[in-house]
Design a protein around this motif. Structure first.
Motif, PDB file in Angstrom:
ATOM      1  N   UNK A 448       0.805  -1.214   0.000  1.00 35.23           N
ATOM      2  CA  UNK A 448       0.000   0.000   0.000  1.00 35.23           C
ATOM      3  C   UNK A 448       0.839   1.265   0.000  1.00 35.23           C
ATOM      4  N   UNK A 449       1.900   1.271   0.784  1.00 34.96           N
ATOM      5  CA  UNK A 449       2.775   2.452   0.828  1.00 34.96           C
ATOM      6  C   UNK A 449       3.445   2.676  -0.521  1.00 34.96           C
ATOM      7  N   UNK A 450       3.983   1.633  -1.130  1.00 36.01           N
ATOM      8  CA  UNK A 450       4.645   1.782  -2.420  1.00 36.01           C
ATOM      9  C   UNK A 450       3.683   2.235  -3.516  1.00 36.01           C
ATOM     10  N   UNK A 451       2.409   1.877  -3.400  1.00 36.12           N
ATOM     11  CA  UNK A 451       1.445   2.311  -4.420  1.00 36.12           C
ATOM     12  C   UNK A 451       1.268   3.825  -4.406  1.00 36.12           C
ATOM     13  N   UNK A 452       1.511   4.466  -3.274  1.00 31.08           N
ATOM     14  CA  UNK A 452       1.419   5.933  -3.196  1.00 31.08           C
ATOM     15  C   UNK A 452       2.428   6.585  -4.133  1.00 31.08           C
ATOM     16  N   UNK A 453       3.620   5.973  -4.248  1.00 33.93           N
ATOM     17  CA  UNK A 453       4.674   6.548  -5.086  1.00 33.93           C
ATOM     18  C   UNK A 453       4.313   6.633  -6.547  1.00 33.93           C
ATOM     19  N   UNK A 454       3.381   5.821  -6.997  1.00 41.70           N
ATOM     20  CA  UNK A 454       2.967   5.855  -8.407  1.00 41.70           C
ATOM     21  C   UNK A 454       2.381   7.210  -8.769  1.00 41.70           C
ATOM     22  N   UNK A 455       1.704   7.835  -7.827  1.00 41.94           N
ATOM     23  CA  UNK A 455       0.944   9.059  -8.112  1.00 41.94           C
ATOM     24  C   UNK A 455       1.692  10.332  -7.732  1.00 41.94           C
ATOM     25  N   UNK A 456       2.876  10.195  -7.158  1.00 47.95           N
ATOM     26  CA  UNK A 456       3.658  11.380  -6.805  1.00 47.95           C
ATOM     27  C   UNK A 456       4.483  11.854  -8.001  1.00 47.95           C
ATOM     28  N   UNK A 457       4.609  13.159  -8.201  1.00 45.93           N
ATOM     29  CA  UNK A 457       5.487  13.661  -9.285  1.00 45.93           C
ATOM     30  C   UNK A 457       6.933  13.293  -8.985  1.00 45.93           C
ATOM     31  N   UNK A 458       7.653  12.838 -10.004  1.00 45.12           N
ATOM     32  CA  UNK A 458       9.021  12.370  -9.784  1.00 45.12           C
ATOM     33  C   UNK A 458       9.940  12.831 -10.903  1.00 45.12           C
ATOM     34  N   UNK A 459      11.214  13.011 -10.547  1.00 42.14           N
ATOM     35  CA  UNK A 459      12.256  13.381 -11.503  1.00 42.14           C
ATOM     36  C   UNK A 459      13.449  12.478 -11.273  1.00 42.14           C
ATOM     37  N   UNK A 460      13.942  11.862 -12.339  1.00 40.79           N
ATOM     38  CA  UNK A 460      15.128  11.021 -12.227  1.00 40.79           C
ATOM     39  C   UNK A 460      16.341  11.935 -12.123  1.00 40.79           C
ATOM     40  N   UNK A 461      17.024  11.896 -10.960  1.00 44.99           N
ATOM     41  CA  UNK A 461      18.136  12.819 -10.697  1.00 44.99           C
ATOM     42  C   UNK A 461      19.485  12.247 -11.110  1.00 44.99           C
ATOM     43  N   UNK A 462      19.485  11.067 -11.743  1.00 45.23           N
ATOM     44  CA  UNK A 462      20.749  10.371 -11.994  1.00 45.23           C
ATOM     45  C   UNK A 462      21.716  11.206 -12.825  1.00 45.23           C
ATOM     46  N   UNK A 463      21.244  11.874 -13.880  1.00 49.46           N
ATOM     47  CA  UNK A 463      22.132  12.580 -14.800  1.00 49.46           C
ATOM     48  C   UNK A 463      22.410  14.013 -14.398  1.00 49.46           C
ATOM     49  N   UNK A 464      22.046  14.380 -13.166  1.00 49.41           N
ATOM     50  CA  UNK A 464      22.308  15.750 -12.716  1.00 49.41           C
ATOM     51  C   UNK A 464      23.787  16.087 -12.696  1.00 49.41           C
ATOM     52  N   UNK A 465      24.662  15.033 -12.566  1.00 53.99           N
ATOM     53  CA  UNK A 465      26.097  15.318 -12.526  1.00 53.99           C
ATOM     54  C   UNK A 465      26.724  15.323 -13.904  1.00 53.99           C
ATOM     55  N   UNK A 466      25.874  15.059 -14.964  1.00 49.94           N
ATOM     56  CA  UNK A 466      26.337  15.104 -16.346  1.00 49.94           C
ATOM     57  C   UNK A 466      27.515  14.193 -16.610  1.00 49.94           C
ATOM     58  N   UNK A 467      27.514  13.031 -15.942  1.00 57.75           N
ATOM     59  CA  UNK A 467      28.602  12.088 -16.135  1.00 57.75           C
ATOM     60  C   UNK A 467      28.184  11.013 -17.109  1.00 57.75           C
ATOM     61  N   UNK A 468      29.150  10.349 -17.717  1.00 59.61           N
ATOM     62  CA  UNK A 468      28.879   9.191 -18.549  1.00 59.61           C
ATOM     63  C   UNK A 468      28.672   7.993 -17.652  1.00 59.61           C
ATOM     64  N   UNK A 469      27.436   7.419 -17.601  1.00 59.72           N
ATOM     65  CA  UNK A 469      27.152   6.387 -16.621  1.00 59.72           C
ATOM     66  C   UNK A 469      27.600   5.007 -17.000  1.00 59.72           C
TER      67      UNK A 469
END
Length: 488
Positions: A448-469
């Motif tokens: 039930x708790x994880x289902x809440x995350x489906x409806x929250x606005x989200x941004x993938x922050x992985x590429x914020x450092x502009x590195x080659x992953x």
């Protein structure tokens, strides 16, 4: 040796270019002659094996061959001698549960410390330090003389594992191919159930044949080569983490680290996606932690399993491998996004809870095995996605701390209290079937708790450092040397 010396000469000649990526505290961090050895796949294999050994210890301490059973007496006053740790140290179920919690206390106290130190010390070397503490503490468990000595040693084993748990996943995530990040994390976390299951089997066999102390000596021997490798091979560096040389000076070490740590924790708490993810993970781990510790004993009591360690070990291996790998690959197939990860987390956990709950309702052992195996596969499908969210929902510089605080939270609120609480509940109910059904119900809360995350606005922050992953950290040095403000 000629090739090695040539590599060393090239390093010296290019020192002015590679210096920005040297560890500011350990000046010899790039002195290793084998830096090219770390390809992404080799790094994954190395960390997977280490993860397997650390979780082997979790299974060992829970196995009937090592943990044992307490002394029992009938109404006539006739007593049977206890076995293993419980029997030798005369522990009741509550004290026995404390051994599991003591490990977690050490883990939760040390995890944020190691994560914070990663901004001032090379994280690869920090892993080596932690693994050396782990190895010495495992030996200490084998030579313990009573309840308090083994409790302290279990706590120190947790301290040693903290560095690896906090820092390994970010290394794997940033070096994995872009389209396979969830799958690589799934492979890494597959070692958790596999290691625990192998620990059941290993602990049962070694503890039964030679005594419980030798099981701890054996796992220390298994870890020793990785300790040596961690200190003598050229260390890697995490991207997105800026080392502050001034922060490593003696006069500013304490205050600077503490204030920065508090600011970083505040930043994590402001990330709603991260917080929801961890809350679901806490509920999930409350159940999984108690399963791993009490599972063999519950199975032995409910279904009279003669080889409870082997059977639970087999179920956990199959369910863990199939579930964890499937979860990672399915998320990559769906497209690795945070909303998709939450969908997979909530659905897999819900149906996993249904099958596990139904399993304990059956009186027939074979029906239990079938349903519990399906439930384990579904439940373990969460390992890749849940850690994907923890890493990708925060700023890249906070990845180690995000993993550390996630680890702290799921243990301090999850399996640290669950093992002794289930022990107390069982002491009151005297019925393992009822105890396991009550415990399994908590999985529905996690879904039930994880289902809440489906409806929250989200941004993938992985590429914020502009590195080659996709490339290993050491292999990116040549590409980074032209950067204006390169990150170590």
């Amino acid at each position: 040796m000629g090739a090695a010396e040539e590599g060393s000469d090239k390093r010296v000649k290019n020192e002015e270019y590679t210096n920005p990526f040297d560890d500011p505290v350990e000046n010899d961090s790039t002195d290793s002659l084998e830096s090219s050895w770390f390809t992404p796949k080799r790094l994954l294999v190395l960390f997977c094996v280490i993860n397997l050994v650390t979780y082997l210890d979790r299974g060992v301490i829970a196995s009937t061959g090592v943990n044992g059973v307490p002394e029992t007496c009938n109404s006539n006053g006739e007593c049977t001698h206890g076995t293993g740790i419980q029997g030798e140290f005369k522990l009741n179920n509550f004290k026995d549960g404390i051994l599991s919690s003591a490990f977690m206390v050490g883990l939760l106290l040390a995890s944020p410390i190691f994560a914070s130190m990663a901004k001032s010390f090379n994280p690869f070397r920090l892993i080596a330090v932690g693994l050396s503490v782990w190895t010495l503490s495992a030996i200490g468990c084998g030579i313990s003389i009573g309840f308090w000595t083994i409790t302290v040693c279990r706590m120190l084993v947790g301290v040693g594992e903290a560095s690896f748990i906090s820092l390994a996943a970010p290394f794997i995530d940033e070096n994995a191919p872009v389209t396979q990040r969830s799958a690589w994390l799934g492979i890494f976390y597959m070692c958790i159930p596999t290691g625990v299951a192998l620990g059941y089997v290993y602990g049962g066999l070694v503890g039964g044949a030679y005594g419980w102390r030798y099981a701890f000596f054996g796992e220390a021997i298994l870890m020793l080569p990785f300790v040596i490798m961690g200190f003598f091979m050229s260390p890697l560096q995490l991207k997105g983490i800026s080392h502050d040389k001034d922060a490593t000076s003696n006069k500013s070490l304490g205050s600077s680290h503490f204030s920065r740590f508090c600011e970083d924790v505040k930043s994590l708490l402001n990330e709603k996606i991260y917080v929801v993810n961890v809350l679901g993970y806490i509920s999930y781990n409350f159940v999984i932690g108690a399963y791993s510790y009490w599972g063999p004993k519950a199975g032995y009591s409910i279904y009279h399993m003669t080889d409870a360690d082997l059977l639970f070990g087999g179920i956990t291996i199959v369910g863990g491998i199939v579930g964890t790998l499937t979860g990672g690959f399915v998320l990559d197939y769906m497209n690795s996004t945070i909303p998709n990860a939450f969908k997979l987390l909530s659905i897999a956990t819900f149906f996993g809870a249904v099958f596990c709950f139904a399993a304990f309702c059956f009186k027939d052992m074979y029906m239990f095995i079938v349903f519990f195996l399906i439930g384990e596969i579904l439940v373990f499908a969460t390992q890749g996605p849940v850690n994907f969210v923890s890493i990708h929902s925060v700023d890249p510089s906070l990845k180690p701390l995000a993993m550390a605080m996630s680890t702290v939270s799921i243990h301090v609120f999850g399996d640290v209290p669950s093992s002794p609480l289930v022990g107390v509940m069982q002491d009151k109910l005297k019925n393992w079937r009822k105890s396991t059904l009550i415990l399994t119900s908590v999985l529905f809360l996690a879904a039930g708790i994880w289902s809440i995350g489906i409806f929250l606005p989200s941004v993938d922050r992985y590429n914020d450092d502009n590195e080659n992953p996709t490339a290993p950290s050491n292999e990116n040095k040549a590409a980074k040397k032209t950067a204006v403000s390169p990150e170590p």
